[in-house]
Design a protein around this motif. Structure first.
Motif, PDB file in Angstrom:
ATOM      1  N   THR A  15       0.919  -1.209  -0.111  1.00  0.00           N
ATOM      2  CA  THR A  15       0.141   0.043  -0.016  1.00  0.00           C
ATOM      3  C   THR A  15       0.711   1.212  -0.244  1.00  0.00           C
ATOM      4  OG1 THR A  15      -1.890  -1.212   1.134  1.00  0.00           O
ATOM      5  CG2 THR A  15      -1.836   1.297   1.386  1.00  0.00           C
ATOM      6  N   ARG A  17      -0.718   4.617  -0.399  1.00  0.00           N
ATOM      7  CA  ARG A  17      -1.423   5.632   0.022  1.00  0.00           C
ATOM      8  C   ARG A  17      -2.454   5.216   0.828  1.00  0.00           C
ATOM      9  NH1 ARG A  17      -2.623  10.876  -1.828  1.00  0.00           N
ATOM     10  NH2 ARG A  17      -4.821  11.364  -1.325  1.00  0.00           N
ATOM     11  N   ILE A  18      -2.893   6.004   1.881  1.00  0.00           N
ATOM     12  CA  ILE A  18      -4.114   5.937   2.613  1.00  0.00           C
ATOM     13  C   ILE A  18      -4.794   7.044   2.192  1.00  0.00           C
ATOM     14  CG2 ILE A  18      -5.307   5.737   5.139  1.00  0.00           C
ATOM     15  CD1 ILE A  18      -2.665   4.243   5.999  1.00  0.00           C
ATOM     16  N   ASP A  19      -6.235   7.091   1.827  1.00  0.00           N
ATOM     17  CA  ASP A  19      -6.826   8.196   1.375  1.00  0.00           C
ATOM     18  C   ASP A  19      -7.723   8.982   2.388  1.00  0.00           C
ATOM     19  OD1 ASP A  19      -6.745   7.385  -1.331  1.00  0.00           O
ATOM     20  OD2 ASP A  19      -8.243   5.925  -1.234  1.00  0.00           O
ATOM     21  N   ALA A  20      -7.820  10.151   2.236  1.00  0.00           N
ATOM     22  CA  ALA A  20      -8.318  10.979   3.106  1.00  0.00           C
ATOM     23  C   ALA A  20      -9.477  10.383   3.740  1.00  0.00           C
ATOM     24  CB  ALA A  20      -8.870  12.386   2.482  1.00  0.00           C
ATOM     25  N   ALA A  22     -10.134   7.500   5.363  1.00  0.00           N
ATOM     26  CA  ALA A  22     -10.030   6.097   5.158  1.00  0.00           C
ATOM     27  C   ALA A  22     -10.707   5.447   6.409  1.00  0.00           C
ATOM     28  CB  ALA A  22      -8.717   5.957   4.508  1.00  0.00           C
ATOM     29  N   THR A  40       2.070   8.144   1.527  1.00  0.00           N
ATOM     30  CA  THR A  40       1.032   9.369   1.978  1.00  0.00           C
ATOM     31  C   THR A  40       0.006   8.896   3.050  1.00  0.00           C
ATOM     32  OG1 THR A  40       1.562  10.211  -0.212  1.00  0.00           O
ATOM     33  CG2 THR A  40      -0.714  11.013   1.009  1.00  0.00           C
ATOM     34  N   GLY A  42      -3.555  10.587   3.876  1.00  0.00           N
ATOM     35  CA  GLY A  42      -4.518  11.571   3.342  1.00  0.00           C
ATOM     36  C   GLY A  42      -4.975  12.416   4.790  1.00  0.00           C
ATOM     37  N   ASP A  43      -5.661  13.527   4.253  1.00  0.00           N
ATOM     38  CA  ASP A  43      -6.227  14.298   5.311  1.00  0.00           C
ATOM     39  C   ASP A  43      -7.455  13.645   6.256  1.00  0.00           C
ATOM     40  OD1 ASP A  43      -4.998  16.457   4.193  1.00  0.00           O
ATOM     41  OD2 ASP A  43      -6.517  17.262   2.961  1.00  0.00           O
ATOM     42  N   ALA A  45      -7.529  11.029   7.792  1.00  0.00           N
ATOM     43  CA  ALA A  45      -7.444   9.607   7.734  1.00  0.00           C
ATOM     44  C   ALA A  45      -7.890   8.945   8.911  1.00  0.00           C
ATOM     45  CB  ALA A  45      -6.216   8.922   7.093  1.00  0.00           C
TER      46      ALA A  45
END
Length: 67
Positions: A15, A17-20, A22, A40, A42-43, A45
């Motif tokens: 993985t 990126r962890i999305d905003a 999440a 990354t 995310g915002d 998260a």
């Protein structure tokens, strides 16, 4: 993953990126394991994860979004 019954989540190897948002509102989540190579987070998260006590951020992370 809102209100998941799991208290410990292991993010899959590979993985990037962890999305905003999440894990937003995963109130039972107490521990998260992040893989080496993650770049990354995310915002917000992990916003409103009121039981979160442990998370280790690997050195590979280049960006962490706003809370």
């Amino acid at each position: 993953m809102k209100d998941s019954v799991s208290t410990h989540h292991i993010v899959a190897v590979g993985t990037k990126r962890i999305d905003a948002l999440a894990f937003r509102k995963c109130r039972r989540l107490s521990c998260v394991t992040l893989p080496d190579g993650l770049l990354t987070i995310g915002d917000a998260a992990f916003s409103l994860c009121t039981s979160l006590q442990q998370i280790q951020i690997p050195a590979s992370v280049e960006r962490i979004g706003v809370a």
